[in-house]
Scaffold this motif. Structure first.
Motif, PDB file in Angstrom:
ATOM      1  N   ASP A  99      21.523  34.270  10.524  1.00  0.00           N
ATOM      2  CA  ASP A  99      20.768  33.038  10.333  1.00  0.00           C
ATOM      3  C   ASP A  99      21.656  31.882   9.903  1.00  0.00           C
ATOM      4  O   ASP A  99      21.351  30.723  10.191  1.00  0.00           O
ATOM      5  N   GLU A 103      21.748  28.220  11.557  1.00  0.00           N
ATOM      6  CA  GLU A 103      21.600  26.982  10.797  1.00  0.00           C
ATOM      7  C   GLU A 103      22.787  26.051  10.997  1.00  0.00           C
ATOM      8  O   GLU A 103      22.631  24.826  11.065  1.00  0.00           O
ATOM      9  N   GLU A 107      22.265  22.358  12.222  1.00  0.00           N
ATOM     10  CA  GLU A 107      22.677  21.242  11.371  1.00  0.00           C
ATOM     11  C   GLU A 107      23.613  20.292  12.112  1.00  0.00           C
ATOM     12  O   GLU A 107      23.481  19.072  12.010  1.00  0.00           O
ATOM     13  N   SER A 128      24.584  24.552   5.666  1.00  0.00           N
ATOM     14  CA  SER A 128      24.258  25.884   6.177  1.00  0.00           C
ATOM     15  C   SER A 128      24.955  26.983   5.368  1.00  0.00           C
ATOM     16  O   SER A 128      24.321  27.709   4.602  1.00  0.00           O
TER      17      SER A 128
END
Length: 215
Positions: A99, A103, A107, A128
């Motif tokens: 994950d 992210e 981002e 992140s």
């Protein structure tokens, strides 16, 4: 004579007459299981249960001392099911780090396109990776300690987890600059330098037992 690096040396956007370049390096598919629908939610829950079981066993017994059969038993699934989600025990240990890569990608994509590319990389990592370390400090400390004690864990982190983060940065920077990273070395240089900074920060943060400000 030492050459001082100036971020203005890196073009932040394509000029109006520049031709788009299709990168020969593409990011890996989004690693997480999006919980859309009952079946997907169930898969995500099973995945989370396996990760939780692994962390509990690794913390109590160690990495080599824990078997995939034991992880599967605690998660109440078969060993065969475990291997459908994770190909190795190392992959279970770092399973929740997928994950973070998702992210990081998101981002950077949300950063202003006219922002200096190094600023975009820096801010994306803060939002992140560093945000994740702050939220899951105990798990990250356990991972780092296991990597320091078990060669297979360290090798997996560098060759799979960190390489995945680096690949995301290479692709993101290459797309922002409109260059092919197999020809233009700048995306790889930026990604490599970024990961060096992450490694240094991680070592210092782990040595402080998580008390130092990682960011």
């Amino acid at each position: 004579m030492t050459r001082v690096y100036d971020e203005t040396m890196v073009p932040e956007t394509l000029t109006s007459d520049a031709q788009p370049v299709t990168s020969s390096v593409t990011p890996d598919p989004v690693p997480r299981i999006e919980p859309e629908g009952r079946r997907s939610r169930k898969k995500q829950q099973t995945r989370n249960d396996l990760i939780d079981a692994a962390y509990d066993l690794f913390a109590r017994h160690g990495f080599d001392e824990t078997t995939t059969s034991e992880i599967a038993d605690i998660a109440d699934v078969s060993q065969r099911t475990l291997f459908r989600y994770f190909p190795t025990k190392e992959a279970v240990l770092y399973g929740d780090m997928d994950d973070v890569r998702f992210e990081l990608r998101r981002e950077f994509a949300n950063r202003p396109v006219d922002e200096p590319v190094l600023t975009s990389v820096h801010e994306s990592i803060l939002a992140s990776l560093f945000a994740d370390f702050a939220q899951h400090a105990d798990r990250r400390l356990l991972q780092d300690r296991l990597a320091a004690s078990y060669a297979s864990v360290s090798a997996h982190f560098r060759s799979v987890v960190q390489a995945g983060w680096e690949r995301e940065i290479i692709v993101a920077v290459a797309n922002r600059l409109g260059v092919d990273p197999m020809v233009d070395p700048r995306p790889e240089i930026v990604a490599g330098a970024s990961m060096s900074a992450v490694r240094a920060a991680t070592r210092q943060w782990t040595a402080s037992d998580g008390t130092e400000d990682y960011a």
